[in-house]
Scaffold this active site. Structure first.
Site, PDB file in Angstrom:
ATOM      1  N   ASP A   7      -1.788   1.025  -6.328  1.00  0.00           N
ATOM      2  CA  ASP A   7      -3.236   1.489  -6.496  1.00  0.00           C
ATOM      3  C   ASP A   7      -3.222   2.509  -5.001  1.00  0.00           C
ATOM      4  O   ASP A   7      -2.356   1.953  -4.201  1.00  0.00           O
ATOM      5  CB  ASP A   7      -4.336   0.784  -6.691  1.00  0.00           C
ATOM      6  CG  ASP A   7      -5.907   1.378  -6.545  1.00  0.00           C
ATOM      7  OD1 ASP A   7      -5.856   2.290  -7.294  1.00  0.00           O
ATOM      8  OD2 ASP A   7      -6.329   0.820  -5.704  1.00  0.00           O
ATOM      9  N   ASP A   9      -6.549   4.260  -3.435  1.00  0.00           N
ATOM     10  CA  ASP A   9      -7.694   3.945  -2.519  1.00  0.00           C
ATOM     11  C   ASP A   9      -7.978   2.561  -2.638  1.00  0.00           C
ATOM     12  O   ASP A   9      -8.307   1.848  -3.512  1.00  0.00           O
ATOM     13  CB  ASP A   9      -8.951   4.673  -3.223  1.00  0.00           C
ATOM     14  CG  ASP A   9      -8.578   6.331  -3.511  1.00  0.00           C
ATOM     15  OD1 ASP A   9      -9.472   7.071  -2.516  1.00  0.00           O
ATOM     16  OD2 ASP A   9      -7.903   6.727  -3.877  1.00  0.00           O
ATOM     17  N   ASP A 169      -6.978  -3.441  -5.728  1.00  0.00           N
ATOM     18  CA  ASP A 169      -8.149  -4.143  -4.859  1.00  0.00           C
ATOM     19  C   ASP A 169      -9.183  -4.196  -5.637  1.00  0.00           C
ATOM     20  O   ASP A 169     -10.153  -5.115  -4.996  1.00  0.00           O
ATOM     21  CB  ASP A 169      -8.165  -3.149  -3.613  1.00  0.00           C
ATOM     22  CG  ASP A 169      -9.024  -1.814  -4.151  1.00  0.00           C
ATOM     23  OD1 ASP A 169     -10.057  -1.476  -3.899  1.00  0.00           O
ATOM     24  OD2 ASP A 169      -8.202  -1.124  -4.783  1.00  0.00           O
TER      25      ASP A 169
END
Length: 225
Positions: A7, A9, A169
């Site tokens: 991922d 961001d 995240d």
């Protein structure tokens, strides 16, 4: 080939400061000042532009979905013009990606950031050439947690989905992994910190220095000739 998909961001880089600044720019233009806090509202930033606008309008006690839809394109323009002013790559991320590639893993990115903005940010940060694939929110008809963008990122990198994993995240990344049937590593230094452990990922990462060993434990080491 074993493949590691990241991922963007909140996983490779903390982009929250620039995202919140873009939302606050919209509210300043409306005469409402800065209703969003650059640190305390970091988690909301990683849920997207509309989530930030929704929170801001809630705090000022006005606005709704019509106003959010109206301001969202303005937010994207401001963000694109100031995309790397506050953004920082997490410590050890670049070195970890380079070690994976040098060891024979394919590496790529699957993000819910629009493709053009993701490409722009990676270029500005000087790390685009580290990744063999880059699939954004609008690259395909669907986005994470639908499995197709992830599968495209793996295949674009030249990898095998059956020997891949995702590093993220949020629950979106975990749900993507579960939809595909691959392991998921969640970082404990992102916007939610160690709170993501409640999602019960296959592994947690406290620092990128640990990444190589964790990846090898989950999908094995590449066979080199």
């Amino acid at each position: 080939m074993q493949t590691v998909i990241f991922d963007l961001d909140g996983t490779l880089a903390d982009t929250s400061g620039d995202l919140i600044a873009a939302a606050n720019a919209c509210f300043r233009a409306l005469g409402h000042g800065d209703p969003l806090h650059p640190v305390e509202d970091a988690l909301t930033a990683f849920h997207g532009g509309r989530a930030m606008l929704r929170l801001g309008f809630d705090r000022i006690g006005q606005g709704g979905e019509i106003e959010i839809d109206r301001e969202f394109p303005k937010l994207l323009v401001h963000y694109g013009e100031n995309i790397d002013r506050h953004t920082r790559i997490y410590p050890g991320a670049i070195e970890a990606v380079k070690r994976l590639s040098a060891s024979g893993y394919a590496v790529g990115i699957c993000t819910n950031k629009p493709e053009a903005l993701a490409e722009q940010l990676l270029g500005r940060l000087g790390i685009r050439d580290l990744f063999a694939s880059m699939i954004g929110a609008d690259t395909m008809p669907t986005r994470k947690p639908d499995p197709e963008p992830y599968l495209a990122a793996v295949r674009q990198a030249g990898g095998d989905p059956a020997r891949s994993l995702i590093i993220g995240d949020t629950a979106t990344d975990l749900n993507t992994a579960r939809a595909v049937g691959v392991p998921c590593i969640l970082v404990g230094f992102g916007p939610e910190g160690q709170g993501v452990a409640r999602l019960e990922p296959d592994a947690m990462l406290d620092h990128f220095d640990q990444l190589q060993d964790v990846v090898q434990d989950l999908i094995g080491a590449p066979v080199t000739s």
